[in-house]
Enzyme design. Structure first.
Site, mmCIF file in Angstrom:
data_model
loop_
_atom_site.group_PDB
_atom_site.id
_atom_site.type_symbol
_atom_site.label_atom_id
_atom_site.label_comp_id
_atom_site.label_asym_id
_atom_site.label_seq_id
_atom_site.Cartn_x
_atom_site.Cartn_y
_atom_site.Cartn_z
ATOM 1 N N HIS A 226 -4.796 -2.474 -5.524
ATOM 2 C CA HIS A 226 -4.130 -1.271 -6.023
ATOM 3 C C HIS A 226 -5.174 -0.262 -6.442
ATOM 4 O O HIS A 226 -6.166 -0.618 -7.062
ATOM 5 C CB HIS A 226 -3.257 -1.605 -7.230
ATOM 6 C CG HIS A 226 -2.271 -2.676 -6.953
ATOM 7 N ND1 HIS A 226 -1.227 -2.509 -6.083
ATOM 8 C CD2 HIS A 226 -2.175 -3.937 -7.409
ATOM 9 C CE1 HIS A 226 -0.528 -3.623 -6.029
ATOM 10 N NE2 HIS A 226 -1.092 -4.507 -6.818
ATOM 11 N N ASN B 87 -4.944 -10.718 -2.767
ATOM 12 C CA ASN B 87 -4.935 -10.112 -1.429
ATOM 13 C C ASN B 87 -4.295 -8.722 -1.485
ATOM 14 O O ASN B 87 -4.309 -7.988 -0.512
ATOM 15 C CB ASN B 87 -4.204 -10.996 -0.410
ATOM 16 C CG ASN B 87 -2.831 -11.420 -0.873
ATOM 17 O OD1 ASN B 87 -2.445 -11.202 -2.012
ATOM 18 N ND2 ASN B 87 -2.092 -12.040 0.015
ATOM 19 N N ASP C 108 0.809 -1.225 0.000
ATOM 20 C CA ASP C 108 0.000 0.000 0.000
ATOM 21 C C ASP C 108 0.839 1.270 0.000
ATOM 22 O O ASP C 108 0.443 2.294 0.544
ATOM 23 C CB ASP C 108 -0.973 0.021 1.198
ATOM 24 C CG ASP C 108 -1.866 -1.199 1.181
ATOM 25 O OD1 ASP C 108 -2.272 -1.606 0.078
ATOM 26 O OD2 ASP C 108 -2.140 -1.742 2.261
ATOM 27 N N GLU C 109 1.990 1.196 -0.628
ATOM 28 C CA GLU C 109 2.840 2.386 -0.730
ATOM 29 C C GLU C 109 2.346 3.302 -1.839
ATOM 30 O O GLU C 109 2.855 4.415 -2.008
ATOM 31 C CB GLU C 109 4.296 1.983 -1.015
ATOM 32 C CG GLU C 109 4.955 1.141 0.066
ATOM 33 C CD GLU C 109 4.768 -0.350 -0.159
ATOM 34 O OE1 GLU C 109 4.018 -0.722 -1.094
ATOM 35 O OE2 GLU C 109 5.349 -1.142 0.592
ATOM 36 N N ASP D 64 2.281 15.089 -0.295
ATOM 37 C CA ASP D 64 1.279 16.138 -0.018
ATOM 38 C C ASP D 64 0.520 15.898 1.283
ATOM 39 O O ASP D 64 -0.088 16.816 1.828
ATOM 40 C CB ASP D 64 0.293 16.240 -1.186
ATOM 41 C CG ASP D 64 -0.365 14.909 -1.472
ATOM 42 O OD1 ASP D 64 0.377 13.934 -1.750
ATOM 43 O OD2 ASP D 64 -1.595 14.819 -1.374
ATOM 44 N N THR E 124 -7.705 -1.348 1.071
ATOM 45 C CA THR E 124 -8.455 -1.485 -0.192
ATOM 46 C C THR E 124 -9.204 -2.809 -0.237
ATOM 47 O O THR E 124 -10.332 -2.892 -0.718
ATOM 48 C CB THR E 124 -7.476 -1.513 -1.410
ATOM 49 O OG1 THR E 124 -6.375 -0.680 -1.153
ATOM 50 C CG2 THR E 124 -8.153 -1.128 -2.686
HETATM 51 P P1 GTP Z 1 -0.290 -0.412 -3.602
HETATM 52 O O1 GTP Z 1 -0.874 -1.562 -2.867
HETATM 53 O O2 GTP Z 1 1.146 -0.140 -3.289
HETATM 54 O O3 GTP Z 1 -0.615 -0.404 -5.070
HETATM 55 O O4 GTP Z 1 -0.972 0.877 -3.034
HETATM 56 P P2 GTP Z 1 -2.496 1.042 -3.039
HETATM 57 O O5 GTP Z 1 -2.912 1.569 -4.356
HETATM 58 O O6 GTP Z 1 -3.121 -0.190 -2.534
HETATM 59 O O7 GTP Z 1 -2.677 2.066 -1.919
HETATM 60 P P3 GTP Z 1 -4.091 2.496 -1.344
HETATM 61 O O8 GTP Z 1 -5.137 1.495 -1.503
HETATM 62 O O9 GTP Z 1 -3.777 3.016 0.008
HETATM 63 O O10 GTP Z 1 -4.473 3.653 -2.280
HETATM 64 C C1 GTP Z 1 -3.637 4.654 -2.381
HETATM 65 C C2 GTP Z 1 -4.489 5.874 -2.522
HETATM 66 O O11 GTP Z 1 -3.630 6.944 -2.428
HETATM 67 C C3 GTP Z 1 -5.137 5.941 -3.879
HETATM 68 O O12 GTP Z 1 -6.356 6.593 -3.802
HETATM 69 C C4 GTP Z 1 -4.130 6.736 -4.670
HETATM 70 O O13 GTP Z 1 -4.693 7.463 -5.733
HETATM 71 C C5 GTP Z 1 -3.639 7.659 -3.605
HETATM 72 N N1 GTP Z 1 -2.301 8.127 -3.833
HETATM 73 C C6 GTP Z 1 -1.262 7.528 -4.464
HETATM 74 N N2 GTP Z 1 -0.200 8.342 -4.491
HETATM 75 C C7 GTP Z 1 -0.593 9.473 -3.845
HETATM 76 C C8 GTP Z 1 0.064 10.692 -3.527
HETATM 77 O O14 GTP Z 1 1.217 10.918 -3.853
HETATM 78 N N3 GTP Z 1 -0.672 11.609 -2.824
HETATM 79 C C9 GTP Z 1 -1.963 11.406 -2.443
HETATM 80 N N4 GTP Z 1 -2.599 12.336 -1.761
HETATM 81 N N5 GTP Z 1 -2.602 10.271 -2.743
HETATM 82 C C10 GTP Z 1 -1.919 9.336 -3.418
HETATM 83 MG MG MG Z 2 -2.541 -2.021 -1.903
#
Ligand code: GTP
Ligand code: MG
Length: 339
Positions: free
Chosen positions: A45, A42, A16-17, A284, A250
């Site tokens: 993204h 599991n 979730d990075e 941000d 997620t």
């Molecule tokens: P991975 O499992 O690594 O793919 O991450 P994820 O996509 O599961 O992360 P998560 O479900 O927490 O969702 C990340 C959220 O943060 C999404 O809504 C993205 O659009 C958002 N996001 C990603 N990068 C940034 C960023 O740099 N700034 C902000 N404010 N939101 C971001």
């Molecule tokens: Mg994720």
């Protein structure tokens, strides 16, 4: 910018990075011939692009680049209902394939995880992945080729990806979850059922390291972890809330545990994955003035100093900086850094 060879994107903390966002951005900016998803359902993204938001559990996040072929790796595990519903929703039939030997998660696996105390103790997402992986190790798991309804999606992904690479194409590989959840290198036993490192991703795809040109390790500006297991420097729920760092999973919808950016974990992940560069998301959230900045010059001074300090300590260039949810809210320094 990468024009040929393999570019792997790996999570550097506990998943979730924001890999979904980074992979979707890179697919639009580096135009790979193919994007490959490893791991299992599991790992969720999130992709925000073109005023829409997708939450994906099977399809590669690079689907937003319409010319890319989309592959599910041989070592991945797929829930066919999740896969078919995502393919339908995104309208990507005809450009997505999975390997004939990709493993399939069934209802039985999900029930096992929901009812078995051992999986609960480990903080399982209860999506059947761990149970299916144990069946794979026992050589009992059914593979994609055993399901006639998947036949139109099947191919030899290893062969096709190798052919693309041998003819000078660029392939983007999305590793899964985060380095610290690796079965071998993470916080065992509170880990996932596979190796989540860059090498693990290559192994799932079935190609050797010779083709790899770029390895980007993705960190978030703070650390989150879903479920059980160690989290150094963990903040209380109230403190995380006060700092605006609360998130919900997620896949599971569970609140994520939160800690500040951890240099020790980050440095080890950089070294173990032999990172060529690092991406940092959600700048941000720490520095609201950085919201959707697209140039380094537009970042507030304290955000620049914070990033430069990380760069110095990790001794690896920070190529991509996430400044907002949307795929376009990034500062991309890959060209100026010659990565
Ligand atoms: P991975 O499992 O690594 O793919 O991450 P994820 O996509 O599961 O992360 P998560 O479900 O927490 O969702 C990340 C959220 O943060 C999404 O809504 C993205 O659009 C958002 N996001 C990603 N990068 C940034 C960023 O740099 N700034 C902000 N404010 N939101 C971001
Ligand atoms: Mg994720």
């Amino acid at each position: 910018m990468t024009t040929e060879g393999v570019h792997i994107v790996v999570g550097g903390f506990f998943g979730d990075e924001g890999k979904g966002k980074i992979v979707s951005y890179l697919s639009l900016s580096t135009r790979p011939a193919a994007v490959v998803r490893t791991g299992a359902t599991n790992a969720g993204h999130t992709v925000v692009c073109c005023n829409k938001k997708w939450k994906l559990r099977a399809v590669p996040s690079g689907f937003v680049y319409e010319k890319a072929r989309l592959y599910i790796a041989r070592g991945a595990l797929i829930d066919k209902d999740v896969f078919t519903s995502e393919v339908k929703e995104l309208g990507i039939k005809g450009r997505i394939w999975m390997d004939s030997m990709t493993g399939i998660i069934t209802e039985e696996h999900k029930i096992k995880e929901q009812t078995d105390e051992h999986f609960t103790k480990l903080g399982s997402t209860k999506t059947g992945v761990g149970a299916a992986m144990s069946d794979r190790v026992l050589r009992k798991l059914k593979l994609a080729k055993d399901f006639p309804e998947l036949s139109e999606f099947l191919t030899d992904t290893q062969k096709e990806i190798l052919e693309l690479l041998e003819s000078g194409n660029h392939v983007l590989i999305e590793a899964t979850q985060g380095y610290w959840l690796s079965l071998y290198h993470g916080t065992y036993p509170y880990v996932t059922s596979r190796d989540t490192s860059a090498c693990g991703a290559l192994s799932e795809v079935g190609i050797g390291p010779r083709y790899v040109k770029r390895i980007t390790v993705v960190f978030k500006a703070y650390v989150t972890r879903v479920g059980t297991g160690p989290l150094p420097g963990e903040l209380s729920f109230e403190e995380a809330k006060r700092r605006g760092l609360l998130e919900y999973g997620t896949v599971t919808g569970r609140p994520r545990r939160v800690a500040p950016f951890n240099y020790d974990l980050a440095l080890k992940a950089v070294k173990a994955n032999s990172a060529t560069d690092v991406a940092i998301t959600k700048i941000d959230v720490l520095f609201p003035e950085a919201r959707c900045a697209k140039r380094w010059e537009d970042l507030p001074g304290d955000a620049k100093r914070w990033i430069e300090n990380i760069e110095e300590r990790l001794k690896v260039p920070i190529s991509i900086i996430g400044t907002g949810e949307d795929v376009n809210c990034v500062i991309d320094r890959s060209n100026e850094l010659n990565i």
